[in-house]
Design an enzyme around this catalytic site. Structure first.
Site, PDB file in Angstrom:
ATOM      1  N   LYS A   1       0.878  -1.176   0.000  1.00 11.94           N
ATOM      2  CA  LYS A   1       0.000   0.000   0.000  1.00 11.94           C
ATOM      3  C   LYS A   1       0.909   1.219   0.000  1.00 11.94           C
ATOM      4  O   LYS A   1       1.383   1.660   1.042  1.00 11.94           O
ATOM      5  CB  LYS A   1      -0.896  -0.014   1.245  1.00 11.94           C
ATOM      6  CG  LYS A   1      -2.245   0.657   1.085  1.00 11.94           C
ATOM      7  CD  LYS A   1      -2.196   2.112   0.636  1.00 11.94           C
ATOM      8  CE  LYS A   1      -1.972   3.063   1.776  1.00 11.94           C
ATOM      9  NZ  LYS A   1      -1.769   4.473   1.303  1.00 11.94           N
TER      10      LYS A   1
ATOM     11  N   GLU B   1       9.301   1.811  10.986  1.00  9.82           N
ATOM     12  CA  GLU B   1      10.344   2.814  10.735  1.00  9.82           C
ATOM     13  C   GLU B   1       9.644   4.161  10.726  1.00  9.82           C
ATOM     14  O   GLU B   1       8.874   4.459   9.812  1.00  9.82           O
ATOM     15  CB  GLU B   1      11.013   2.572   9.378  1.00  9.82           C
ATOM     16  CG  GLU B   1      11.652   1.197   9.206  1.00  9.82           C
ATOM     17  CD  GLU B   1      12.968   1.047   9.947  1.00  9.82           C
ATOM     18  OE1 GLU B   1      13.421   2.009  10.592  1.00  9.82           O
ATOM     19  OE2 GLU B   1      13.536  -0.056   9.903  1.00  9.82           O
TER      20      GLU B   1
ATOM     21  N   CYS C   1      13.629  11.049   6.378  1.00 13.12           N
ATOM     22  CA  CYS C   1      13.508  10.807   7.817  1.00 13.12           C
ATOM     23  C   CYS C   1      14.840  11.025   8.528  1.00 13.12           C
ATOM     24  O   CYS C   1      14.877  11.313   9.705  1.00 13.12           O
ATOM     25  CB  CYS C   1      13.014   9.386   8.055  1.00 13.12           C
ATOM     26  SG  CYS C   1      14.036   8.162   7.221  1.00 13.12           S
TER      27      CYS C   1
ATOM     28  N   GLU D   1       9.014  17.079  14.696  1.00 12.28           N
ATOM     29  CA  GLU D   1       9.420  16.781  13.316  1.00 12.28           C
ATOM     30  C   GLU D   1       8.660  17.701  12.353  1.00 12.28           C
ATOM     31  O   GLU D   1       7.435  17.706  12.337  1.00 12.28           O
ATOM     32  CB  GLU D   1       9.119  15.315  12.955  1.00 12.28           C
ATOM     33  CG  GLU D   1       9.700  14.953  11.590  1.00 12.28           C
ATOM     34  CD  GLU D   1       9.340  13.538  11.122  1.00 12.28           C
ATOM     35  OE1 GLU D   1       8.179  13.134  11.264  1.00 12.28           O
ATOM     36  OE2 GLU D   1      10.248  12.847  10.602  1.00 12.28           O
TER      37      GLU D   1
HETATM   38  P1  NAD Z   1       2.154   8.750   7.052  1.00 17.53           P
HETATM   39  O1  NAD Z   1       2.330   8.090   8.356  1.00 17.53           O
HETATM   40  O2  NAD Z   1       1.136   9.810   6.933  1.00 17.53           O
HETATM   41  O3  NAD Z   1       1.800   7.683   5.918  1.00 17.53           O
HETATM   42  C1  NAD Z   1       2.631   6.566   5.651  1.00 17.53           C
HETATM   43  C2  NAD Z   1       1.801   5.493   4.985  1.00 17.53           C
HETATM   44  O4  NAD Z   1       0.855   5.001   5.913  1.00 17.53           O
HETATM   45  C3  NAD Z   1       0.988   5.977   3.786  1.00 17.53           C
HETATM   46  O5  NAD Z   1       0.964   4.974   2.798  1.00 17.53           O
HETATM   47  C4  NAD Z   1      -0.391   6.171   4.377  1.00 17.53           C
HETATM   48  O6  NAD Z   1      -1.434   6.093   3.435  1.00 17.53           O
HETATM   49  C5  NAD Z   1      -0.442   5.004   5.351  1.00 17.53           C
HETATM   50  N1  NAD Z   1      -1.416   5.130   6.457  1.00 17.53           N
HETATM   51  C6  NAD Z   1      -1.955   6.242   7.004  1.00 17.53           C
HETATM   52  N2  NAD Z   1      -2.807   5.920   7.986  1.00 17.53           N
HETATM   53  C7  NAD Z   1      -2.805   4.563   8.080  1.00 17.53           C
HETATM   54  C8  NAD Z   1      -3.473   3.621   8.921  1.00 17.53           C
HETATM   55  N3  NAD Z   1      -4.342   3.997   9.860  1.00 17.53           N
HETATM   56  N4  NAD Z   1      -3.225   2.314   8.741  1.00 17.53           N
HETATM   57  C9  NAD Z   1      -2.337   1.895   7.805  1.00 17.53           C
HETATM   58  N5  NAD Z   1      -1.687   2.749   6.972  1.00 17.53           N
HETATM   59  C10 NAD Z   1      -1.912   4.064   7.121  1.00 17.53           C
HETATM   60  O7  NAD Z   1       3.602   9.274   6.645  1.00 17.53           O
HETATM   61  P2  NAD Z   1       3.982  10.168   5.387  1.00 17.53           P
HETATM   62  O8  NAD Z   1       3.491  11.559   5.646  1.00 17.53           O
HETATM   63  O9  NAD Z   1       3.603   9.467   4.140  1.00 17.53           O
HETATM   64  O10 NAD Z   1       5.579  10.126   5.471  1.00 17.53           O
HETATM   65  C11 NAD Z   1       6.326  10.981   6.255  1.00 17.53           C
HETATM   66  C12 NAD Z   1       6.741  10.344   7.549  1.00 17.53           C
HETATM   67  O11 NAD Z   1       7.440   9.126   7.287  1.00 17.53           O
HETATM   68  C13 NAD Z   1       7.700  11.188   8.342  1.00 17.53           C
HETATM   69  O12 NAD Z   1       7.326  11.172   9.691  1.00 17.53           O
HETATM   70  C14 NAD Z   1       9.037  10.510   8.157  1.00 17.53           C
HETATM   71  O13 NAD Z   1       9.965  10.729   9.183  1.00 17.53           O
HETATM   72  C15 NAD Z   1       8.617   9.086   8.075  1.00 17.53           C
HETATM   73  N6  NAD Z   1       9.648   8.270   7.417  1.00 17.53           N
HETATM   74  C16 NAD Z   1      10.390   7.410   8.173  1.00 17.53           C
HETATM   75  C17 NAD Z   1      11.400   6.654   7.582  1.00 17.53           C
HETATM   76  C18 NAD Z   1      12.235   5.693   8.389  1.00 17.53           C
HETATM   77  O14 NAD Z   1      12.890   4.850   7.784  1.00 17.53           O
HETATM   78  N7  NAD Z   1      12.258   5.773   9.702  1.00 17.53           N
HETATM   79  C19 NAD Z   1      11.629   6.780   6.213  1.00 17.53           C
HETATM   80  C20 NAD Z   1      10.860   7.668   5.477  1.00 17.53           C
HETATM   81  C21 NAD Z   1       9.860   8.401   6.086  1.00 17.53           C
END
Ligand code: NAD
Length: 481
Positions: free
Chosen positions: A174, A249, A283, A385
């Site tokens: 997804k 992550e 991130c 963040e």
């Molecule tokens: P997000 O948490 O909004 O979304 C991530 C994914 O989760 C998307 O595909 C989204 O549709 C899905 N999602 C949202 N709600 C959900 C739920 N209830 N159940 C299952 N899936 C759900 O994050 P984002 O805005 O897409 O990305 C940015 C964030 O990701 C930042 O906080 C960044 O630090 C983090 N990030 C972390 C890493 C790492 O390796 N630690 C790497 C890249 C990004």
């Protein structure tokens, strides 16, 4: 140009959501709708999981060498389409095409090549007793759910998909609803190079509907999630209730710690790269810059000049260093933090406003890279963040103070330390509460090393043997001799 129609990839076939509903995919650099994607529901997820479940026997019947060969074939096909994929990635994210060509797509290719090699060479153990022998069988989990964010779409999806497939799992992915195009291309590629139908499925749509349904599905044995900490808490709670294996992550607020003995020019260049790569939307970005007081003024002057000189604009431009942020809503959020910083007593040292760009980028979600000084390291701007091109800079007087500031946030993903004193490098690296530390470098990646965070930055490690372990379960067999 009319928008592309992206379908879900289920059982080797592209198709719309059962409801027929779609979502617009907007290019943040121009505001144009470039594609529509299925607005999938639990029904579509159930179809994808059923396809993945029915492919399990076929896929785990392939030998390890055959699965590794398929991963290599995927890598070759990605490589053959590198330019096209880089453009799609840039279109979805707003990032410079040059960055996608240099980092996102090559690393996606490397992920498949690396895990093809890793499974070819993986081993399991045997434990001898006086009258018996134990040996360990390593089995795939079954069907795994992979949920990915928008900042490094193909890079992070392949980081999960390659080890999941190589170890014999079937996958339902997804991707972020904001960056669907390269996930759709990956699905087509896997099918084109001979992946059996149902081995790799993609369901597009929103997190609370499609993502949540995937995490809840009782036949999904493992969830690997990369995204925000708040979402990670929901995913973690949902998956734990049904004892699914889980890797999280999550977010970061990483410190770049510069000591007075560092090579100043290298540290300035490193801090600029750590702060603003991918518009600060990695991130691992160093969004808190801690500089030892004797070099603070000099360092900040040099860095501010470098940041002011960064080229922001047309993602396809040959010299562009920063493209657009992921969306207008996200830019609003980031700008909200720039205002908050000023209310919290901060001073803008560079950037802070939108660039003035010609059409078609005049309506894009662009923001100049921004450096802010004068803030308490404990304030909201310096501890939450932001995930955009905003770096706060803080002086420190002692090594202890630097460590205390660096560790004074809820996150613990990564840090970078700049010093020429080897003993200090060891001491500080050990004392930092993070999963990763870079010394005199940033984002140097070896795919074998553990990747992941502590505190609110996540649970578990991926990379090399850690990924092979996550996507499998070990079974001990004890034979009486
Ligand atoms: P997000 O948490 O909004 O979304 C991530 C994914 O989760 C998307 O595909 C989204 O549709 C899905 N999602 C949202 N709600 C959900 C739920 N209830 N159940 C299952 N899936 C759900 O994050 P984002 O805005 O897409 O990305 C940015 C964030 O990701 C930042 O906080 C960044 O630090 C983090 N990030 C972390 C890493 C790492 O390796 N630690 C790497 C890249 C990004």
């Amino acid at each position: 140009m009319s928008p592309r129609i992206v379908g879900n990839h289920i059982g080797g076939v592209n198709r719309p959501a059962r409801s027929g509903r779609t979502l617009d995919n907007v290019a943040p650099a121009t505001g144009a709708v470039v594609a529509t994607i299925p607005d999938s529901s639990a029904e579509d997820v159930a179809d994808a999981v059923a396809a993945a479940q029915s492919a399990r026997d076929v896929w785990s019947g392939w030998t390890t060498a055959e699965r590794a060969d398929l991963c290599d074939a995927v890598a070759d096909a990605l490589e053959a389409r590198l330019d096209e994929l880089a453009v799609l990635e840039s279109q979805d994210t707003g990032k410079p095409v040059s960055l996608a060509r240099r980092i996102d797509i090559p690393r996606s290719i490397a992920n498949f090549r690396f895990f093809a090699g890793a499974v070819r060479h993986s081993q399991t153990g045997a434990h001898e007793m006086a009258d018996a022998i134990n040996y360990t069988l390593r089995r795939p989990l079954g069907t795994v759910g992979l949920i990915t964010p928008w900042n490094l779409p193909l890079y992070l999806l392949t980081w999960k998909t390659a080890p999941a497939l190589a170890t014999g799992n079937t996958v339902v992915a997804k991707p972020s609803e904001m960056t669907p195009q390269t996930a759709a291309a990956l699905a087509d590629i896997i099918t084109e190079v001979g992946g059996p139908p149902g081995v790799f499925n993609v369901v597009h749509g929103l997190g609370p509907s499609a993502g949540q349904a995937l995490v809840e599905h009782p036949s999904v044995a493992g969830i690997s999630f990369t995204g925000g900490t708040q979402t990670g808490a929901i995913v973690g709670a949902t998956a734990s209730r049904r004892f699914a294996k889980l890797s999280l992550e999550l977010g970061g607020k990483n410190a770049t710690v510069v000591f007075a003995d560092a090579d100043l020019d290298e540290a300035v260049a490193g801090a600029a790269r750590a702060g603003f790569t991918n518009q600060g939307q990695v991130c691992l970005c160093g969004s808190r810059l801690l500089v030892e007081r004797p070099i603070y003024e000099d360092f900040v002057t040099k860095l501010a000049a470098r940041v002011e000189g960064m080229v922001v604009g047309d993602p396809a431009g040959a010299n562009t260093e920063l493209g657009a942020l992921i969306s207008h809503a996200h830019r609003d959020k980031v700008e909200g933090y720039i205002q908050l910083a000023q209310q919290e007593g901060g001073t803008l040292l560079a950037g802070g406003s939108r660039p003035s760009l010609p059409s078609p980028f005049s309506g894009g979600a662009f923001l100049r890279p921004t450096l802010i000084g004068g803030l308490s390291p404990a304030c909201r701007t310096a501890t939450e963040e932001i995930f955009g091109p905003v770096v706060t800079v803080h002086p420190f007087d002692t090594e202890e103070e630097a460590i205390q500031i660096a560790n004074g946030v809820r996150y613990g993903l990564a840090a970078s330390v700049w010093t020429q004193d080897l003993k200090r490098a060891h001491r500080v690296s050990t004392a930092l509460d993070t999963g990763m530390v870079w010394v005199n470098c940033w984002l140097k990646r070896d795919l074998r090393v553990p990747f992941g965070g502590v505190k609110d930055s996540g649970v578990g490690r991926e990379g090399g043997a850690y990924s092979l372990s996550f996507y499998t379960q070990d079974k001990n067999v004890c034979i009486q001799l």
